[in-house]
Motif scaffolding. Structure first.
Motif, mmCIF file in Angstrom:
data_model
loop_
_atom_site.group_PDB
_atom_site.id
_atom_site.type_symbol
_atom_site.label_atom_id
_atom_site.label_comp_id
_atom_site.label_asym_id
_atom_site.label_seq_id
_atom_site.Cartn_x
_atom_site.Cartn_y
_atom_site.Cartn_z
ATOM 1 N N ALA A 226 30.454 -33.912 78.090
ATOM 2 C CA ALA A 226 29.610 -32.955 77.590
ATOM 3 C C ALA A 226 29.247 -31.990 78.517
ATOM 4 N N LEU A 227 29.047 -32.358 79.801
ATOM 5 C CA LEU A 227 28.624 -31.557 80.847
ATOM 6 C C LEU A 227 29.764 -30.388 81.219
ATOM 7 N N GLU A 228 31.043 -30.865 81.211
ATOM 8 C CA GLU A 228 32.032 -30.008 81.322
ATOM 9 C C GLU A 228 32.423 -29.170 80.076
ATOM 10 N N THR A 229 32.210 -29.611 79.143
ATOM 11 C CA THR A 229 32.400 -28.666 77.789
ATOM 12 C C THR A 229 31.306 -27.447 77.947
ATOM 13 N N VAL A 230 30.075 -27.830 78.422
ATOM 14 C CA VAL A 230 28.875 -26.851 78.407
ATOM 15 C C VAL A 230 29.097 -25.852 79.440
#
Lengths: 319, 319, 319, 319
Positions: C64-68
């Protein structure tokens, strides 16, 4: 009762019968006192939480307490709750209790306004100094939202402020620590009468509390089945632990009556007190099962649930 | 251990020794397992609250659990805590526990996010369905801020979701009601092995809980004195209530070590766990008494208080 | 973003879209980042409570964080929640956040184990010392069951431990006292950029908080209507209080979507997050409105309620 | 005041001066009423929490209320707190308030005994039916440990049970939702006088509450600086938001006097009320700064802290 003879045994908090208009039903009180004293209890606690003390006007409190004292006629000591928010208001109730002939007072920590432990200590010390009766501390966090620490209780026991403690905190571990610090079970059973009386309000684990050295119990359910709690007390004192556990288990099942009212419709307090009062009506002791305003009254299904528990515990004949 | 043989007896939550840098001290774990198994305990609960599970990284959790399992070598069952906020995260821990060789899992209700009773039920059911080990519910309101209702526990016991309950709620009245609903003491003692195991975490009232029909106890203090809790358990099972009460009172005094740290300087958790760990150091089992970050460490006066309690309970020679 | 450029403005906590199997839906994340950045927000807070961080596995948190971070591509700063029970576990998340390219960390006080204020201070100081990113304190008593005192926050602001505060305590009076102690509104508006950023999480009183000198807001509802919160922010900054109040009132009505789920069937968290996610689905941004296990999903009536609120606020055409 | 003219403006809860023996100091009350009415306040709230109503006997409550009513002499409306545990006891206080000449009653939800929302509704409806005065609900969870839901307040507003609400819950988001549901700010400012009066007790965010559409404020600190709160109220009403914020910030600094007493020695209540009373003594209005039993009295250092805050706010000359 004097402060040199601390209380031991079963001391039910006396439910307050009301008529349909919400007024004190003194005839039912008189019958109820016979039910309790006849059941062998060792004292009565009038104007406690189970007495709906929070719902009674000052006038009603006086009528209820005077009626209990008169009906008891000295057969057992009568403790009187002096439940109010702070010291000055509690002192007014203490005056009324003294006039009504109570043998001792039962007071909680202050509530409504937040108080510091030093202020709670000051509260009990001022009550002891100004009121002319022995004083029991009533530890009831569910109502007053603070817990009396073991340190504070010991301090107030040792300096003579308190004659005893009614522990309704539900903190059985804390109670055990206090009992051990006060001398443990063996010292209490074999030695002289204790100078400080520890009564538990945890009516579902009385066998355990007595085994651990508590001096007695203040069971709300004792309104319905005083003789059952007396048998339980006597069994522990007589060393019949099996008998005590069996009696306690029967009372635990009977206690299920407090779930009578549906949670979506009424509070836990009105459900439990309503159950006790309807049980006493079904037993022929109270004329009405009414609880005080603004409590919701038990419906027919709830009353049927109460009746079923009475039959299950052998208090009404099984149909 | 299989789900058809529920756990009975003394099952200490295993403290996790750390070195001065905060890393797992596996040599001390191995010594500690001998101390516990040698003390006669009936099972071990690794990665519980007393294990500082909340303070261990996932890697450290695995090292600690694997070391315990290896040291135990099948002599008693090992329960593994899978403590985390919600179902998906708990399932990851369950996988690790299965790989490490645990015999059963212990999970709390979800925490951090507020959940509905229906969601708590769903949590346990999903864990049971997806994790390959028997599941114990851990009722710990002080940490997770919700209480498992008796209704929910019975539902999950009856449909086979739960193999047992570790009740650390402190609600002894509620536990008594549950035990009576599950069949009461007499049925449990005389009948076949229970299909659902009820363990209390209330280490100061174990005599009472066993008398009431609990199957066992998970005592944090059992890290320090496993043999004491085993004697207490055996005394109740053997009908020697006086012996049990005396042993419990000795353990209550020993428990006073948890007050070691001054309240103005450290939390209750770091004071209690620090006391257990320093006691184990003083007994020659742990190399260090260190607790995990960000906990404050016990000072010299606090450690002296711990030592005094050990001497008072006969675990160190009196000087 | 460096610690010398504290954050100002609207910083939504980014909801995490899931597919029907409960896995991260990265395509929806990418669309959502465009929705938010396109709405004019000044930063994003990934892995916060509204991101269901408590429900995501470590692997899912990283995805989730990497995608954001990738989708944002440096247009605005990305704060990353490092939500876990204690310092060692939070440090593991901090490492992951640093690798994923976050610009700052957001950490709560420890939870699950009870900690002392001194231990909470130690927690933040250790995080700051060992993690390589600016640190925001997240005051969230409803989840962690302790409140960060103004004294502690000021101490940690003054010694450089904290770059800012996200105040979701709901204690607006306490926030006002803190803002006055930090220099008051006038000093903040006219002077240089603040060295300490105060963001409120109270999304229904943003006009008031900004008027009182808060630097920005982290509104869960900003997922649904980022442009609305940006208009509100700009109105206060531009001195158009009437416009700000009107915008806030429209957002208060929109917020009514969180009552979608019936209280008897699901928790407040699943109702609110479910409402935001279904709103984003209805707006064409999320593919699914699914919330993570063990949360109950919104039913048809609840989704209809969400849709009605979207139409009432002008986010969907009125039929 | 009639129920068709709801209250607007600044309505301080009147502190109750005591003499050294703890008795009501009527001369100081009379001076204090001039201080407040002379400061431009729009009403007075006697026998509220800041009046130490929980600490006054029934006799003292009557003396205090009668003295306030007499001193006010009809210049502004006088609301009277009828603070007690349940409906029957509150009705007794309502009778006394009617006799003393109060213009309206202010009642909390029941406390001490746990009540259901249906019972809380019944409480207010019974009070309205039997007491002959307009009724304000006092939402004060910190004292009564339940929160009035917005749904309940709206119901009781719409059916005419309540003339208004004093919201001291600290839940500013909930208050904002209620205000929007009641019609929002614009409808209130431009339309006819509201039929339901919303007063906030959050004395540190009055600018925000008024901006959001609250009708007035009941500030404890308004005892010390009534004119300051009136200026704040007039500034918002006159559209001078900058002036309002500046005035509020000055009052926030003045409020710092409540921290006078050290937390290790006294409660928050006695510290805050003691600070207000000593401030009034320093301003020449009260003869003594005494608080009621069992509260701890402010020491010299604490009084010096109060004096410093008075000088800082311009209420005493800077030395």
């Amino acid at each position: 009762m004097s402060s040199s003879q601390p209380l031991r045994g079963v001391v039910p908090p006396v439910c307050t019968p009301l008529d349909a208009a919400g007024e004190i039903d003194t005839a039912s009180i008189a019958r109820h006192v016979e039910h309790l004293v006849g059941g062998g209890v060792h004292g009565l606690f009038a104007l406690g939480s189970s007495s709906e003390v929070a719902f009674l006007t000052d006038r009603q409190r006086s009528v209820a307490l005077e009626t209990v004292v008169e009906a008891v006629a000295g057969r057992v000591p009568v403790l009187a709750g002096v439940i109010d928010m702070t010291t000055p208001r509690v002192l007014d109730h203490a005056d009324a209790a003294l006039k009504a002939g109570a043998d001792a007072l039962v007071a909680t920590a202050p509530f409504y306004a937040r108080t510091h432990p030093r202020e709670i200590a000051r509260h009990f010390r001022t009550l002891r100094a100004r009121a002319g009766l022995p004083l029991y501390a009533y530890d009831l966090p569910v109502s007053v939202h603070s817990k009396l620490s073991a340190t504070l209780v010991r301090e107030l026991a040792e300096d003579g402020t308190l004659a005893g403690l009614k522990d309704s905190s539900g903190d059985e571990g804390g109670l055990r620590r206090l009992l051990v610090e006060l001398g443990g079970r063996h010292g209490r059973a074999d030695g002289p009468a204790p100078s400080f009386s520890v009564l538990t309000g945890s009516e579902l684990t009385v066998d355990a509390a007595l085994l651990a050295g508590a001096d007695g119990v203040v069971p709300g359910l004792g309104n319905v089945d005083p003789a059952g709690y007396v048998r339980l007390y006597d069994a522990v004192r007589g060393g019949d632990l099996d008998g005590a556990v069996g009696e306690q288990e029967r009372l635990v099942e009977l206690f299920g009556m407090v779930d009578a009212g549906p949670e979506s419709e009424m509070g836990r307090n009105s459900s439990a007190i309503g159950a006790f009062k309807h049980a006493l009506r079904l037993l022929g002791i109270f004329t009405h099962g009414t609880t005080a305003e603004p409590q919701v009254q038990l419906g027919d299904a709830a009353v049927a649930h109460v009746e079923e528990r009475l039959r299950g515990a052998g208090l009404l004949p099984v149909r």
